[in-house]
Design a protein around this motif. Structure first.
Motif, mmCIF file in Angstrom:
data_model
loop_
_atom_site.group_PDB
_atom_site.id
_atom_site.type_symbol
_atom_site.label_atom_id
_atom_site.label_comp_id
_atom_site.label_asym_id
_atom_site.label_seq_id
_atom_site.Cartn_x
_atom_site.Cartn_y
_atom_site.Cartn_z
ATOM 1 N N UNK B 1 0.829 -1.206 0.000
ATOM 2 C CA UNK B 1 0.000 0.000 0.000
ATOM 3 C C UNK B 1 0.866 1.261 0.000
ATOM 4 N N UNK B 3 1.075 5.332 0.307
ATOM 5 C CA UNK B 3 0.389 6.530 0.793
ATOM 6 C C UNK B 3 1.268 7.742 0.487
ATOM 7 N N UNK B 23 0.772 2.375 13.594
ATOM 8 C CA UNK B 23 1.164 1.044 13.102
ATOM 9 C C UNK B 23 1.981 0.297 14.159
ATOM 10 N N UNK B 97 6.448 -1.191 7.671
ATOM 11 C CA UNK B 97 5.958 0.162 7.466
ATOM 12 C C UNK B 97 7.160 1.072 7.224
ATOM 13 N N UNK B 126 2.222 -6.158 -1.314
ATOM 14 C CA UNK B 126 0.869 -5.691 -0.934
ATOM 15 C C UNK B 126 0.717 -5.479 0.577
ATOM 16 N N UNK B 129 3.400 -1.215 3.991
ATOM 17 C CA UNK B 129 2.940 0.153 3.770
ATOM 18 C C UNK B 129 4.152 1.042 3.540
ATOM 19 N N UNK B 143 -0.325 9.060 -9.212
ATOM 20 C CA UNK B 143 -1.016 8.059 -10.032
ATOM 21 C C UNK B 143 -0.867 6.652 -9.427
ATOM 22 N N UNK B 144 0.341 6.352 -8.967
ATOM 23 C CA UNK B 144 0.650 5.016 -8.460
ATOM 24 C C UNK B 144 0.084 4.775 -7.054
ATOM 25 N N UNK B 145 -0.114 5.844 -6.293
ATOM 26 C CA UNK B 145 -0.475 5.708 -4.873
ATOM 27 C C UNK B 145 -1.895 5.199 -4.672
ATOM 28 N N UNK B 146 -2.106 4.553 -3.509
ATOM 29 C CA UNK B 146 -3.450 4.113 -3.144
ATOM 30 C C UNK B 146 -4.210 5.222 -2.430
ATOM 31 N N UNK B 147 -3.468 6.012 -1.663
ATOM 32 C CA UNK B 147 -4.104 7.021 -0.822
ATOM 33 C C UNK B 147 -3.250 8.286 -0.895
#
Lengths: 170, 170
Positions: B1, B3, B23, B97, B126, B129, B143-147
């Motif tokens: 993930x 961020x 975390x 993390x 996956x 983080x 573009x690549x980031x999830x959040x």
């Protein structure tokens, strides 16, 4: 000094916690008082903060208001927010750095009386830092603040149907 | 993930630290690798993080680039950013993390090769983080980031001629 962290994006509470950690590292005494968030609902940071000498945490909320299965009378949320606010006011003298987490939400939901909060904030001694977090900060709060950051959500995985993730969202 | 925490407002690094603390409280191993920021320049949080078991910090920068009296050759900043990036890559396997603090700045200053960073990010497993902080995140990173959160400066006391404050800014 009054700092406001608002906006619809992720990272308001964590930013306040990071600020608290920074202040703690400079020998300041830090207190985070949480509105809305209840002691029954633990978040990852709670387990670290409870071990940090000089960083205290009070969770004074009763959970989400009016959503996600909340069935408490509104008055009970109000009462708990007001008690929490009075507690924070009383504790300020013992700390250098006070985080009022989610107080912006408590204010916009009218769990707290705006005028009472504004009078308190106007009397915060210059050498203390108070951080107010939560989306939808009232214009009067922004007006009064020395520093205001707005966290905007640019992209969030919830929108793509992913679930809240432990260690990330809580 | 992945961020991303970007924008011109205050609270990017502190937000990433707060995320790291969250975390850590969930039993994750956290590493913060800092670009630009040098080991000679301590910030308040460093003193707390160094005592936290499971939260490690590497300050790999050489200070501000091209401003505030910086007189290092640009190539030296590049070399140190590249070494720091290689170190972060190598360390990822030992952590859950990873915070790449100010990497957005290192990328926009071209201290790092964009394609190398993008290929690394595409291969992050996956379950791990990675948080990237710093103003001016490149469009390819967003573009690549999830959040993605953008912290906007609404009001800042520097603008009113006040000086950076210990325990707040650093």
């Amino acid at each position: 000094m009054l700092i406001v962290i608002t906006g619809n994006g992720k990272g308001k509470t964590t930013s306040a916690i990071g600020q608290g950690i920074r202040a703690l590292g400079r020998g300041k005494k830090v207190l985070m008082v949480q509105f809305i968030k209840s002691p029954q609902w633990k978040s990852g940071e709670d387990f670290v903060i409870e071990k940090l000498k000089g960083f205290d945490l009070i969770k004074g909320g009763k959970g989400f208001v009016g959503i996600l299965g909340d069935n408490l009378p509104f008055e009970e949320h109000q009462l708990s927010a007001q008690k929490t606010f009075e507690l924070a006011k009383a504790k300020l003298k013992d700390y250098d750095f006070l985080i009022l987490d989610e107080i912006n939400v408590a204010l916009s939901l009218k769990l707290l009386d705006k005028d009472k909060v504004l009078s308190f904030l106007k009397e915060v001694p210059e050498e203390k830092v108070v951080i107010l977090t939560g989306r939808g900060a009232l214009p009067e709060i922004i007006e009064l603040a020395d520093l205001v950051s707005e966290i905007k959500e640019v992209k969030h995985p919830f929108k793509e149907g992913k679930k809240a993730k432990i260690g990330i969202e809580y």
